[in-house]
Motif scaffolding. Structure first.
Motif, PDB file in Angstrom:
ATOM      1  N   THR A   1      17.143  82.083 -83.349  1.00 29.65           N
ATOM      2  CA  THR A   1      17.734  80.801 -82.963  1.00 29.65           C
ATOM      3  C   THR A   1      16.964  80.174 -81.807  1.00 29.65           C
ATOM      4  OG1 THR A   1      19.920  81.567 -83.677  1.00 29.65           O
ATOM      5  CG2 THR A   1      19.845  79.668 -82.189  1.00 29.65           C
ATOM      6  N   LEU A   2      16.643  80.986 -80.803  1.00 28.64           N
ATOM      7  CA  LEU A   2      15.880  80.468 -79.664  1.00 28.64           C
ATOM      8  C   LEU A   2      14.478  80.027 -80.087  1.00 28.64           C
ATOM      9  CD1 LEU A   2      16.899  82.990 -76.859  1.00 28.64           C
ATOM     10  CD2 LEU A   2      17.426  80.558 -76.940  1.00 28.64           C
ATOM     11  N   LEU A   3      13.877  80.806 -80.979  1.00 31.20           N
ATOM     12  CA  LEU A   3      12.543  80.445 -81.446  1.00 31.20           C
ATOM     13  C   LEU A   3      12.587  79.133 -82.239  1.00 31.20           C
ATOM     14  CD1 LEU A   3       9.567  81.203 -81.694  1.00 31.20           C
ATOM     15  CD2 LEU A   3      10.147  82.539 -83.732  1.00 31.20           C
TER      16      LEU A   3
ATOM     17  N   SER B   1      10.567  76.609 -71.007  1.00 34.50           N
ATOM     18  CA  SER B   1      10.575  77.258 -69.697  1.00 34.50           C
ATOM     19  C   SER B   1      10.224  78.739 -69.846  1.00 34.50           C
ATOM     20  CB  SER B   1      11.955  77.117 -69.059  1.00 34.50           C
ATOM     21  OG  SER B   1      12.912  77.866 -69.780  1.00 34.50           O
ATOM     22  N   PRO B   2       9.685  79.346 -68.786  1.00 28.73           N
ATOM     23  CA  PRO B   2       9.393  80.788 -68.847  1.00 28.73           C
ATOM     24  C   PRO B   2      10.643  81.614 -69.146  1.00 28.73           C
ATOM     25  CG  PRO B   2       8.302  79.771 -66.974  1.00 28.73           C
ATOM     26  CD  PRO B   2       9.203  78.728 -67.544  1.00 28.73           C
ATOM     27  N   LEU B   3      11.793  81.182 -68.624  1.00 30.73           N
ATOM     28  CA  LEU B   3      13.031  81.910 -68.880  1.00 30.73           C
ATOM     29  C   LEU B   3      13.366  81.933 -70.370  1.00 30.73           C
ATOM     30  CD1 LEU B   3      15.514  83.393 -67.848  1.00 30.73           C
ATOM     31  CD2 LEU B   3      16.619  81.174 -67.486  1.00 30.73           C
ATOM     32  N   THR B   4      13.146  80.802 -71.059  1.00 30.51           N
ATOM     33  CA  THR B   4      13.408  80.742 -72.495  1.00 30.51           C
ATOM     34  C   THR B   4      12.499  81.698 -73.251  1.00 30.51           C
ATOM     35  OG1 THR B   4      14.054  78.418 -72.292  1.00 30.51           O
ATOM     36  CG2 THR B   4      13.523  79.227 -74.491  1.00 30.51           C
ATOM     37  N   LEU B   5      11.210  81.725 -72.862  1.00 28.76           N
ATOM     38  CA  LEU B   5      10.281  82.643 -73.518  1.00 28.76           C
ATOM     39  C   LEU B   5      10.673  84.094 -73.278  1.00 28.76           C
ATOM     40  CD1 LEU B   5       6.879  80.882 -72.732  1.00 28.76           C
ATOM     41  CD2 LEU B   5       8.118  80.920 -74.907  1.00 28.76           C
ATOM     42  N   ILE B   6      11.133  84.387 -72.059  1.00 27.19           N
ATOM     43  CA  ILE B   6      11.582  85.747 -71.750  1.00 27.19           C
ATOM     44  C   ILE B   6      12.775  86.114 -72.613  1.00 27.19           C
ATOM     45  CG2 ILE B   6      12.641  87.186 -69.965  1.00 27.19           C
ATOM     46  CD1 ILE B   6      10.876  85.743 -67.922  1.00 27.19           C
ATOM     47  N   CYS B   7      13.713  85.174 -72.773  1.00 21.10           N
ATOM     48  CA  CYS B   7      14.898  85.430 -73.596  1.00 21.10           C
ATOM     49  C   CYS B   7      14.524  85.687 -75.057  1.00 21.10           C
ATOM     50  CB  CYS B   7      15.864  84.249 -73.510  1.00 21.10           C
ATOM     51  SG  CYS B   7      16.682  84.077 -71.913  1.00 21.10           S
ATOM     52  N   VAL B   8      13.565  84.915 -75.565  1.00 16.78           N
ATOM     53  CA  VAL B   8      13.118  85.117 -76.948  1.00 16.78           C
ATOM     54  C   VAL B   8      12.493  86.506 -77.102  1.00 16.78           C
ATOM     55  CG1 VAL B   8      11.510  84.359 -78.729  1.00 16.78           C
ATOM     56  CG2 VAL B   8      12.798  82.676 -77.418  1.00 16.78           C
TER      57      VAL B   8
ATOM     58  N   GLU C   1       9.215  71.449 -79.586  1.00 13.05           N
ATOM     59  CA  GLU C   1       7.788  71.162 -79.645  1.00 13.05           C
ATOM     60  C   GLU C   1       7.505  70.083 -80.686  1.00 13.05           C
ATOM     61  OE1 GLU C   1       3.725  71.326 -78.797  1.00 13.05           O
ATOM     62  OE2 GLU C   1       5.506  72.014 -77.689  1.00 13.05           O
ATOM     63  N   TYR C   2       8.207  70.133 -81.818  1.00 16.37           N
ATOM     64  CA  TYR C   2       8.042  69.110 -82.853  1.00 16.37           C
ATOM     65  C   TYR C   2       8.459  67.740 -82.325  1.00 16.37           C
ATOM     66  CZ  TYR C   2       9.208  66.320 -86.967  1.00 16.37           C
ATOM     67  OH  TYR C   2       9.314  65.299 -87.880  1.00 16.37           O
ATOM     68  N   ARG C   3       9.594  67.695 -81.611  1.00 14.23           N
ATOM     69  CA  ARG C   3      10.051  66.421 -81.047  1.00 14.23           C
ATOM     70  C   ARG C   3       9.062  65.879 -80.028  1.00 14.23           C
ATOM     71  NH1 ARG C   3      15.351  64.842 -81.081  1.00 14.23           N
ATOM     72  NH2 ARG C   3      14.435  63.059 -79.952  1.00 14.23           N
ATOM     73  N   ARG C   4       8.481  66.780 -79.247  1.00 14.09           N
ATOM     74  CA  ARG C   4       7.524  66.343 -78.229  1.00 14.09           C
ATOM     75  C   ARG C   4       6.273  65.757 -78.877  1.00 14.09           C
ATOM     76  NH1 ARG C   4       3.223  68.128 -75.109  1.00 14.09           N
ATOM     77  NH2 ARG C   4       2.952  69.937 -76.449  1.00 14.09           N
ATOM     78  N   GLN C   5       5.799  66.444 -79.941  1.00 13.93           N
ATOM     79  CA  GLN C   5       4.614  65.940 -80.633  1.00 13.93           C
ATOM     80  C   GLN C   5       4.906  64.601 -81.298  1.00 13.93           C
ATOM     81  OE1 GLN C   5       1.643  67.132 -80.530  1.00 13.93           O
ATOM     82  NE2 GLN C   5       2.026  69.115 -79.582  1.00 13.93           N
ATOM     83  N   THR C   6       6.106  64.450 -81.867  1.00 17.56           N
ATOM     84  CA  THR C   6       6.482  63.182 -82.516  1.00 17.56           C
ATOM     85  C   THR C   6       6.563  62.075 -81.505  1.00 17.56           C
ATOM     86  OG1 THR C   6       7.743  64.407 -84.193  1.00 17.56           O
ATOM     87  CG2 THR C   6       8.232  62.065 -83.946  1.00 17.56           C
ATOM     88  N   ASP C   7       7.190  62.324 -80.351  1.00 19.06           N
ATOM     89  CA  ASP C   7       7.311  61.285 -79.321  1.00 19.06           C
ATOM     90  C   ASP C   7       5.951  60.885 -78.790  1.00 19.06           C
ATOM     91  OD1 ASP C   7      10.015  61.388 -79.707  1.00 19.06           O
ATOM     92  OD2 ASP C   7      10.429  62.598 -77.906  1.00 19.06           O
ATOM     93  N   ASN C   8       5.045  61.845 -78.613  1.00 17.17           N
ATOM     94  CA  ASN C   8       3.695  61.537 -78.097  1.00 17.17           C
ATOM     95  C   ASN C   8       2.905  60.687 -79.096  1.00 17.17           C
ATOM     96  OD1 ASN C   8       4.179  62.950 -75.766  1.00 17.17           O
ATOM     97  ND2 ASN C   8       3.172  64.848 -76.457  1.00 17.17           N
TER      98      ASN C   8
ATOM     99  N   ALA D   1      21.265  92.915 -85.877  1.00 15.75           N
ATOM    100  CA  ALA D   1      21.404  91.596 -86.486  1.00 15.75           C
ATOM    101  C   ALA D   1      21.688  90.521 -85.441  1.00 15.75           C
ATOM    102  CB  ALA D   1      22.521  91.626 -87.528  1.00 15.75           C
ATOM    103  N   LEU D   2      22.546  90.819 -84.469  1.00 16.14           N
ATOM    104  CA  LEU D   2      22.902  89.830 -83.444  1.00 16.14           C
ATOM    105  C   LEU D   2      21.706  89.438 -82.595  1.00 16.14           C
ATOM    106  CD1 LEU D   2      26.412  91.080 -82.216  1.00 16.14           C
ATOM    107  CD2 LEU D   2      25.903  89.032 -83.553  1.00 16.14           C
ATOM    108  N   PHE D   3      20.950  90.419 -82.123  1.00 12.33           N
ATOM    109  CA  PHE D   3      19.804  90.106 -81.267  1.00 12.33           C
ATOM    110  C   PHE D   3      18.668  89.472 -82.072  1.00 12.33           C
ATOM    111  CE2 PHE D   3      22.019  92.664 -78.220  1.00 12.33           C
ATOM    112  CZ  PHE D   3      21.579  92.210 -76.994  1.00 12.33           C
ATOM    113  N   ARG D   4      18.538  89.863 -83.335  1.00 13.27           N
ATOM    114  CA  ARG D   4      17.525  89.216 -84.170  1.00 13.27           C
ATOM    115  C   ARG D   4      17.898  87.759 -84.415  1.00 13.27           C
ATOM    116  NH1 ARG D   4      15.887  92.551 -89.323  1.00 13.27           N
ATOM    117  NH2 ARG D   4      15.180  93.907 -87.613  1.00 13.27           N
TER     118      ARG D   4
END
Length: 274
Positions: free
Chosen positions: A255-257, A7-14, A264-271, A247-250
């Motif tokens: 973790t989010l990345l 989601s865009p929100l996840t990318l923003i958080c990263v 993405e790996y799971r999506r590629q495997t399922d496809n 350290a915390l924000f890194r």
């Protein structure tokens, strides 16, 4: 699974996590350099050896040094205007007017504070060694203390005198749009016996007179209401805080990345298995 697992929100958080991590690391580096610069400043002891050090130095002066001592007046000290048996060498009395101002846009009363009166008094004073430090009567006169940057005094008295309001006052408030709250009196002092750490130029003048004065090379003249060790510990705490936040924000960004890559790996495997 969704074709767009991120989601865009996840990318923003990263992005925000790594951006804040970079900002805090920059502040960490700045603070570390600041501590390094402080530790490079010569710290001299207030004892009889200081006279020998200055006598042997160029032009009998140290351009920038740190010295710590106890505040002692050279004559009669200043007495507090409000606190019995409270004496100092610098005294600042501030009277602030508190009022509420009507905001016609928001239809609310907003607080406003302004200084209506401020007075500062000083008497000559010196720094002397702590009891039992073997100073042998050595003292350092503090020159032009009011020129010191960020001179912090100890608050010894604070009181808010509430405004008296009557019928006429209410009418005046409606016309002027201002409502007095009261006057706050504050007294701050550099008290006799306080520990003071000075950063400045040390000079030996004829008659074995030692002086701490504003540096002539433009460096900051500091008079700190603490001992040197506590001053460094405060900077070390700030350094640790920026380090932990980095350290915390890194870690949060990593973790989010990792979560995004895993999804993405799971999506590629399922496809591929579909």
């Amino acid at each position: 699974m969704s074709d767009s697992p991120v989601s865009p929100l996840t990318l923003i958080c990263v992005g925000s996590s790594f951006a804040f991590s970079g900002l805090f690391y920059h502040l960490y580096q700045q603070k570390r350099q600041e501590i390094h610069n402080i530790e490079k400043i010569p710290k001299v002891q207030l004892n009889k050896d200081l006279i020998k050090i200055l006598a042997a130095s160029h032009r009998k002066r140290l351009g920038y040094a740190v010295i710590e001592g106890i505040v002692q007046p050279e004559g009669e000290p200043l007495a507090s205007q409000f606190v019995p048996r409270c004496f100092g060498v610098i005294q600042k009395v501030i009277v602030r007017e508190h009022k509420k101002v009507w905001n016609s846009i928001t239809n609310t009363w907003n607080d406003r504070t302004q200084n209506s009166k401020e007075s500062t008094n000083t008497v000559p004073f010196s720094l002397v060694p702590r009891g039992g430090d073997g100073g042998d009567g050595v003292s350092v006169q503090v020159v032009s203390p009011l020129e010191a940057s960020n001179l912090c005094l100890e608050p010894v008295y604070r009181r808010l005198r509430k405004a008296q309001e009557g019928f006429v006052d209410y009418i005046a408030q409606g016309l002027s749009g201002e409502k007095p709250v009261g006057l706050q009196e504050t007294e701050e002092m550099l008290r006799v016996g306080a520990t003071l750490t000075g950063f400045g130029e040390l000079v030996l003048e004829p008659g074995r007179v030692l002086k701490l004065q504003p540096p002539r090379d433009g460096q900051e003249y500091l008079l700190l209401l603490s001992d040197y060790k506590s001053f460094l510990q405060q900077h070390q705490k700030s350094l640790s805080m920026w380090k932990v936040l980095t350290a915390l924000f890194r870690l949060a960004g990593a973790t989010l990345l990792a979560y995004i890559l895993y999804r993405e790996y799971r999506r590629q495997t399922d496809n591929s298995q579909a």
